[in-house]
Design a protein around this motif. Structure first.
Motif, PDB file in Angstrom:
ATOM      1  N   PRO A 161     -14.086 -51.299  27.139  1.00 37.81           N
ATOM      2  CA  PRO A 161     -15.559 -51.966  27.328  1.00 37.81           C
ATOM      3  C   PRO A 161     -15.024 -53.670  27.603  1.00 37.81           C
ATOM      4  O   PRO A 161     -14.816 -54.287  26.477  1.00 37.81           O
ATOM      5  N   ILE A 162     -15.486 -54.055  28.614  1.00 37.83           N
ATOM      6  CA  ILE A 162     -15.121 -55.333  29.602  1.00 37.83           C
ATOM      7  C   ILE A 162     -15.797 -56.149  29.043  1.00 37.83           C
ATOM      8  O   ILE A 162     -15.650 -57.753  29.839  1.00 37.83           O
ATOM      9  N   GLY A 163     -17.136 -55.676  30.428  1.00 36.75           N
ATOM     10  CA  GLY A 163     -17.753 -56.699  30.450  1.00 36.75           C
ATOM     11  C   GLY A 163     -18.322 -56.497  32.392  1.00 36.75           C
ATOM     12  O   GLY A 163     -17.687 -56.078  32.991  1.00 36.75           O
ATOM     13  N   GLY A 164     -18.575 -57.862  32.701  1.00 34.66           N
ATOM     14  CA  GLY A 164     -18.695 -57.896  34.604  1.00 34.66           C
ATOM     15  C   GLY A 164     -16.849 -58.435  35.363  1.00 34.66           C
ATOM     16  O   GLY A 164     -16.696 -58.062  34.438  1.00 34.66           O
ATOM     17  N   MET A 165     -17.401 -58.726  36.361  1.00 37.07           N
ATOM     18  CA  MET A 165     -16.160 -58.846  36.930  1.00 37.07           C
ATOM     19  C   MET A 165     -15.294 -60.219  36.781  1.00 37.07           C
ATOM     20  O   MET A 165     -14.417 -60.066  36.548  1.00 37.07           O
ATOM     21  N   PRO A 166     -16.002 -61.729  37.008  1.00 40.71           N
ATOM     22  CA  PRO A 166     -14.777 -62.329  35.882  1.00 40.71           C
ATOM     23  C   PRO A 166     -13.689 -61.643  34.634  1.00 40.71           C
ATOM     24  O   PRO A 166     -13.145 -61.714  34.857  1.00 40.71           O
ATOM     25  N   PRO A 167     -14.298 -61.086  33.734  1.00 35.84           N
ATOM     26  CA  PRO A 167     -13.406 -61.122  32.569  1.00 35.84           C
ATOM     27  C   PRO A 167     -12.705 -59.952  32.859  1.00 35.84           C
ATOM     28  O   PRO A 167     -11.753 -59.819  32.452  1.00 35.84           O
ATOM     29  N   ALA A 168     -12.882 -58.756  33.756  1.00 38.59           N
ATOM     30  CA  ALA A 168     -11.832 -57.966  34.549  1.00 38.59           C
ATOM     31  C   ALA A 168     -11.185 -58.258  35.310  1.00 38.59           C
ATOM     32  O   ALA A 168      -9.694 -58.058  34.946  1.00 38.59           O
ATOM     33  N   ARG A 169     -11.307 -59.519  35.987  1.00 41.36           N
ATOM     34  CA  ARG A 169     -10.101 -59.790  36.763  1.00 41.36           C
ATOM     35  C   ARG A 169      -9.229 -60.046  36.211  1.00 41.36           C
ATOM     36  O   ARG A 169      -7.678 -60.911  36.202  1.00 41.36           O
ATOM     37  N   ALA A 170      -9.842 -61.343  34.804  1.00 42.10           N
ATOM     38  CA  ALA A 170      -8.576 -61.821  33.680  1.00 42.10           C
ATOM     39  C   ALA A 170      -8.012 -60.734  33.439  1.00 42.10           C
ATOM     40  O   ALA A 170      -6.388 -61.156  33.006  1.00 42.10           O
ATOM     41  N   ALA A 171      -7.933 -59.550  32.871  1.00 42.07           N
ATOM     42  CA  ALA A 171      -7.281 -58.886  31.714  1.00 42.07           C
ATOM     43  C   ALA A 171      -6.483 -58.022  33.073  1.00 42.07           C
ATOM     44  O   ALA A 171      -5.778 -57.507  32.252  1.00 42.07           O
ATOM     45  N   ILE A 172      -6.923 -57.896  34.165  1.00 40.15           N
ATOM     46  CA  ILE A 172      -6.177 -57.269  34.812  1.00 40.15           C
ATOM     47  C   ILE A 172      -5.331 -58.315  35.322  1.00 40.15           C
ATOM     48  O   ILE A 172      -3.550 -57.983  35.340  1.00 40.15           O
ATOM     49  N   LYS A 173      -5.102 -59.405  35.555  1.00 44.90           N
ATOM     50  CA  LYS A 173      -4.314 -59.997  35.637  1.00 44.90           C
ATOM     51  C   LYS A 173      -3.506 -60.635  34.632  1.00 44.90           C
ATOM     52  O   LYS A 173      -1.800 -60.681  34.900  1.00 44.90           O
ATOM     53  N   THR A 174      -3.744 -60.880  33.094  1.00 42.75           N
ATOM     54  CA  THR A 174      -2.803 -60.497  31.870  1.00 42.75           C
ATOM     55  C   THR A 174      -2.502 -59.244  31.431  1.00 42.75           C
ATOM     56  O   THR A 174      -1.992 -59.138  30.439  1.00 42.75           O
ATOM     57  N   ASN A 175      -2.337 -58.367  32.046  1.00 40.12           N
ATOM     58  CA  ASN A 175      -2.371 -57.021  31.785  1.00 40.12           C
ATOM     59  C   ASN A 175      -3.032 -55.988  31.180  1.00 40.12           C
ATOM     60  O   ASN A 175      -2.597 -55.373  30.111  1.00 40.12           O
ATOM     61  N   GLN A 176      -3.901 -56.524  29.770  1.00 37.06           N
ATOM     62  CA  GLN A 176      -4.874 -56.127  28.807  1.00 37.06           C
ATOM     63  C   GLN A 176      -5.302 -55.079  29.529  1.00 37.06           C
ATOM     64  O   GLN A 176      -5.436 -54.100  28.871  1.00 37.06           O
ATOM     65  N   ILE A 177      -5.471 -54.482  30.551  1.00 38.27           N
ATOM     66  CA  ILE A 177      -5.761 -53.377  30.987  1.00 38.27           C
ATOM     67  C   ILE A 177      -5.524 -52.957  32.108  1.00 38.27           C
ATOM     68  O   ILE A 177      -5.359 -54.126  33.161  1.00 38.27           O
ATOM     69  N   ASP A 178      -4.989 -51.216  33.108  1.00 38.88           N
ATOM     70  CA  ASP A 178      -4.282 -51.210  33.731  1.00 38.88           C
ATOM     71  C   ASP A 178      -5.121 -50.695  34.720  1.00 38.88           C
ATOM     72  O   ASP A 178      -4.931 -51.433  35.835  1.00 38.88           O
ATOM     73  N   GLY A 179      -6.645 -51.014  34.477  1.00 38.85           N
ATOM     74  CA  GLY A 179      -7.332 -50.544  36.185  1.00 38.85           C
ATOM     75  C   GLY A 179      -8.714 -51.167  35.858  1.00 38.85           C
ATOM     76  O   GLY A 179      -9.264 -51.459  34.162  1.00 38.85           O
ATOM     77  N   TYR A 180      -9.838 -50.929  36.538  1.00 38.36           N
ATOM     78  CA  TYR A 180     -11.990 -51.123  36.567  1.00 38.36           C
ATOM     79  C   TYR A 180     -12.129 -50.216  37.065  1.00 38.36           C
ATOM     80  O   TYR A 180     -11.717 -50.060  38.663  1.00 38.36           O
ATOM     81  N   ILE A 181     -13.354 -50.049  36.609  1.00 40.59           N
ATOM     82  CA  ILE A 181     -14.305 -49.283  37.311  1.00 40.59           C
ATOM     83  C   ILE A 181     -15.007 -49.786  38.316  1.00 40.59           C
ATOM     84  O   ILE A 181     -15.808 -50.374  36.544  1.00 40.59           O
TER      85      ILE A 181
END
Length: 214
Positions: A161-181
């Protein structure tokens, strides 16, 4: 789209019948701000459909179904537009009820990864971490559903659970998550910008389902 907008508008109007001379405020919250399937609310506001029927719509957006359910519980909104899995909150005691189904199979939902990610196929998602909006959300359900349908078991895909688009884009860039739905239109837009890539639509993994309700 016209039929969808008309049905959506009729239900919202029916929720608040008011005299023609008085405008009643109706607070409507969207589970997320960026889903195409929620745009009838914005279209109805911008084209004056609701105002024509004596409704002043106060629109807002949340970072997922769980947050929207909190809004309903705290009386911050009168109507919520969210994912079908959000109906489970009602079984758990949330003071809300579903009054209309907006969409069936989630053809507009997809899994996406960073543009340069080594993940190329659905099979590459096994053991990976996928970001979702909130626990109990449509996006979390899709992640778990893919793992189940592929026979990987409950731990096949880890949902975060990461929230909306801004945190998701940041998390993918920093490899905290592998993808987003999220919604497929967002993925296609970011793919054109060479930021994300769409791996799969959710549709192949779901048959009978209510994607969005309010």
């Amino acid at each position: 789209m016209p039929g969808f907008l008309r049905a959506f508008s009729i239900i919202l109007i029916a929720l608040s019948i008011v005299p023609a001379s008085a405008a009643e405020k109706l607070r409507v919250g969207k589970a997320v701000a960026f889903a195409w399937t929620f745009t009838p609310l914005d279209v109805g506001i911008q084209t004056g459909i609701f105002a024509k029927h004596g409704l002043e719509i106060e629109a807002s957006a949340f970072n997922g179904d769980a947050k929207m359910q909190q809004g309903l519980t705290s009386d911050s909104i009168d109507v919520g537009i969210g994912g079908g899995p959000g109906m489970a909150f009602m079984v758990k005691g949330a003071p809300a009820k579903a009054v209309g189904a907006m969409a069936g199979i989630p053809r507009n939902m997809a899994v996406m990864v960073g543009y340069d990610s080594p993940i190329k196929t659905v099979d590459d998602l096994k053991g990976k971490k996928l970001g979702v909006t909130t626990a109990g959300s449509l996006t979390e359900w899709i992640g778990r559903r893919i793992g189940t349908q592929k026979g990987w078991g409950p731990a096949g895909i880890t949902t975060v659970p990461i929230g909306g688009m801004p945190p998701a884009r940041a998390a993918i860039k920093t490899n905290q998550i592998d993808g987003y739905i999220t919604s497929q239109e967002i993925g296609i837009s970011l793919e054109e910008a060479r930021e994300w890539r769409v791996i799969t639509s959710a549709a192949p993994f779901v048959d009978h389902f209510i994607t969005h309700v309010f």
